[in-house]
Design a protein around this motif. Sequence first.
Motif, short mmCIF file in Angstrom:
data_model
loop_
_atom_site.label_atom_id
_atom_site.label_comp_id
_atom_site.label_asym_id
_atom_site.label_seq_id
_atom_site.Cartn_x
_atom_site.Cartn_y
_atom_site.Cartn_z
N LYS A 141 -20.25 18.45 17.52
CA LYS A 141 -19.31 18.42 16.40
C LYS A 141 -19.66 17.33 15.38
O LYS A 141 -19.10 17.31 14.29
N LEU A 142 -20.57 16.44 15.74
CA LEU A 142 -20.92 15.35 14.85
C LEU A 142 -21.84 15.82 13.73
O LEU A 142 -22.50 16.87 13.84
N SER A 143 -21.91 15.03 12.67
CA SER A 143 -22.89 15.30 11.61
C SER A 143 -24.29 14.99 12.14
O SER A 143 -24.44 14.36 13.19
N ARG A 144 -25.31 15.41 11.43
CA ARG A 144 -26.68 15.17 11.88
C ARG A 144 -26.95 13.68 12.07
O ARG A 144 -27.49 13.25 13.09
N ARG A 145 -26.57 12.87 11.09
CA ARG A 145 -26.84 11.43 11.18
C ARG A 145 -26.05 10.81 12.33
O ARG A 145 -26.56 9.92 13.03
#
Length: 286
Positions: A141-145
Amino acid sequence: MWQSLTSTGGLLLELVGVGPDVDPHTKVTFRAIGDAVMPETPGLAGELGPEHVSGGLAVDLDAFTVTYVDDGFQLGLPHLGPQGNIPIADPIAHLLDSAALTLVERGDNERDPDVDRALSLLGPDDPSPRAVEDVVGPFAKLSRRDRLRAIAIVDEFDVEFTPTDDDLFELDAGLVGQLVIGFMEMIYYSEWQGYDEFTQPPSRRSHPNDRSAVQSWRQTGFPGFADGYAALRGYVGTTDSPLGGGDTWATVDEAADVRIVRESGGFRENDYETSDYREPFPVESG
C-alpha cells in the motif's frame, strides 16, 4: 515455519503464511517490490526511446523472483526433500509488511498508504481487485519511495525460524534487503527473459540470443552473446612497471599513474636488488 521477528525496539511478531503456493498476498507484495526497484520510466521515452519505458513488471520480474527464492535456495536439509529447500517468498512478504508498519508508526512515510496503489499492480489474469483487497499487506500500500524506505528498515531486524522441530536458524534480516533490491536489479539486466524455461537446469535451457527477446538488452544496446566478450582487454601497468606497456587502454588512477595498457610485460633480471638478502634460517648443506 518462521517463528518470530525481533527488531531493535523489541517487536515480536508471528510470521504466518509459509507454504509452497504463491498466495495473492505474496504475489502483490513481490509486484510492489519489483515496481519500486525497477519501475516504469515513461519520462525516458522522449529522451532515450520507448524501449526505456517498461519496468520489471513488464517482464514478470516478480514472478521470476518468487520462483527463484522458493525453488532455488538449497540449504542442504535432507529431511526437507531432495534439494533441502525452504520456501521463503511468503515469509519475505510478511517481513516487509512488518517493516512497512514500523515505517508508518515512526511517521517516516512521505505519503499515506493506499490500497488502490496495491490493487493497480494486479495483472489481467489475476483475481479481481475486490477478491484481493482483503489480503493486501501494508507494504504494497506504500508509495514506491516509501517501499524502499521500508526495505531499508529491514536491516534493523533479526529473524529466527524453525522449518522443522529439529532446526533453528537465526539470520540478519538485512540480507532480505540485498535480495529484493540487488538480486532483482542483477536479474533484470541478465539474459533470463530469453529462456524458454528458466527453471530447467542450464544444460536443458535454450536461448534464442535475440536482442529483441530481452527487454534489458534492448534498453542497454547489448547485441547478444558473442565470442570474445570475456576477452582480455589489457594489462595493469605504470610508467615504470615491467608488467605492461604500450598504448593506454584506460586509466585506473591518474594520480598514481595506474593504467590498463595493451601490451604485456614481464619480470626482468635484476629488477629487484637482493644482494643483502639473508636466509632467516640456516640452510643445511648436502
